[in-house]
Write an enzyme that holds these catalytic residues in place. Structure first.
Site, PDB file in Angstrom:
ATOM      1  N   LYS A  86      85.480  40.470  18.868  1.00  0.00           N
ATOM      2  CA  LYS A  86      85.356  41.570  17.834  1.00  0.00           C
ATOM      3  C   LYS A  86      84.022  41.489  17.500  1.00  0.00           C
ATOM      4  O   LYS A  86      83.431  40.492  16.966  1.00  0.00           O
ATOM      5  CB  LYS A  86      86.538  40.949  16.733  1.00  0.00           C
ATOM      6  CG  LYS A  86      87.163  41.899  15.895  1.00  0.00           C
ATOM      7  CD  LYS A  86      88.094  41.208  14.977  1.00  0.00           C
ATOM      8  CE  LYS A  86      88.884  42.099  13.994  1.00  0.00           C
ATOM      9  NZ  LYS A  86      89.426  41.208  12.885  1.00  0.00           N
TER      10      LYS A  86
HETATM   11  O1  G3P Z   1      91.270  41.307  10.070  1.00  0.00           O
HETATM   12  C1  G3P Z   1      90.893  42.370   9.582  1.00  0.00           C
HETATM   13  C2  G3P Z   1      91.829  43.005   8.423  1.00  0.00           C
HETATM   14  O2  G3P Z   1      92.909  43.131   8.808  1.00  0.00           O
HETATM   15  C3  G3P Z   1      91.621  42.434   7.024  1.00  0.00           C
HETATM   16  O3  G3P Z   1      92.652  42.756   6.105  1.00  0.00           O
HETATM   17  O4  G3P Z   1      93.731  42.311   3.925  1.00  0.00           O
HETATM   18  O5  G3P Z   1      91.465  41.492   4.322  1.00  0.00           O
HETATM   19  O6  G3P Z   1      91.644  43.834   4.079  1.00  0.00           O
HETATM   20  P1  G3P Z   1      92.247  42.528   4.373  1.00  0.00           P
END
Ligand code: G3P
Length: 217
Positions: A83
């Site tokens: 990633k």
């Molecule tokens: O891993 C990336 C993403 O899914 C993060 O989510 O909830 O931290 O915005 P969030």
């Protein structure tokens, strides 16, 4: 549509994988930082459990550093996906790693223009963050609609991995738009199961059955 879980918790991954509905795992530095132990060993274990794509993110921000960390991550297991963030160096690293046959997930995508760059750089996955867009009063799902249309126009093979999903509606909307994958925290997968009418209905079926058995006895 494929369903990934967004976590570094081996315990949670084991219990969701046991349900038979898990296609892959996404992690990020914030998620892995919460887990005890060596992150490489943890990612290896996750790959053994899921046997599907597992994203591990670079923390370097320069091209050379991303390449080095990308190679390290890819070596952990054949299921690993590297990633990289959607920056100039990240896009360059995506092109180089993809050229070597390493699958790349380009993360922190917040616009259709960025998604187009990732596809052109040969990304296997693009991760638009719907929840974080919603957080700033911008409709995250509109971005998914745009990316689905753009990728469809040119038959890009980059899979749309809808990230930052905060509730089951995000998953359902992503599926309605034809996104390839949604990734969400374990708690959201739990929420997907729940409906009060299922519980009420099951309780009634079982009560009726017991009543009938008692009459027959
Ligand atoms: O891993 C990336 C993403 O899914 C993060 O989510 O909830 O931290 O915005 P969030």
């Amino acid at each position: 549509m494929k369903l990934f879980v967004d976590t570094g918790s081996i315990k949670d991954i084991e219990s969701i994988a046991a349900l038979g509905i898990l296609d892959g795992v996404t992690t990020n530095p914030s998620l892995l930082a919460k887990e005890p132990g060596d992150f490489r060993q943890n990612l290896k274990r996750i790959c053994e459990i899921v046997k599907g794509p597992v994203s591990g993110e670079v923390t370097a921000t320069d091209f050379a550093g991303m390449l080095q960390q990308g190679h390290d991550i890819a070596k952990i297991d054949a299921h690993m996906v590297v990633k990289v963030p959607l920056t100039r160096d990240g896009i360059r690293a995506c092109k180089a790693l993809s050229g070597e046959g390493i699958r790349v997930n380009v993360t922190l995508c917040f616009s259709a223009a960025q998604a187009l760059l990732a596809a052109k750089a040969g990304a296997s996955f693009i991760s638009p963050f719907v929840g974080r867009l919603d957080d700033i009063a911008t409709n995250g799902m509109e971005l998914i609609r745009e990316i689905v249309a753009i990728y469809g126009n040119y038959e890009f093979t980059t899979e749309i991995l809808v990230a930052s999903c905060r509730h089951p509606i995000h998953i359902v909307e992503a599926a309605k738009l034809g996104a390839d994958i949604a990734t969400c925290p374990p708690a959201v997968i739990e929420q997907m199961f729940n409906h009060p009418l299922t519980n009420i209905g099951l309780e009634k079926f079982l009560k009726d059955w017991e009543k009938a058995q008692a009459v027959k006895a």
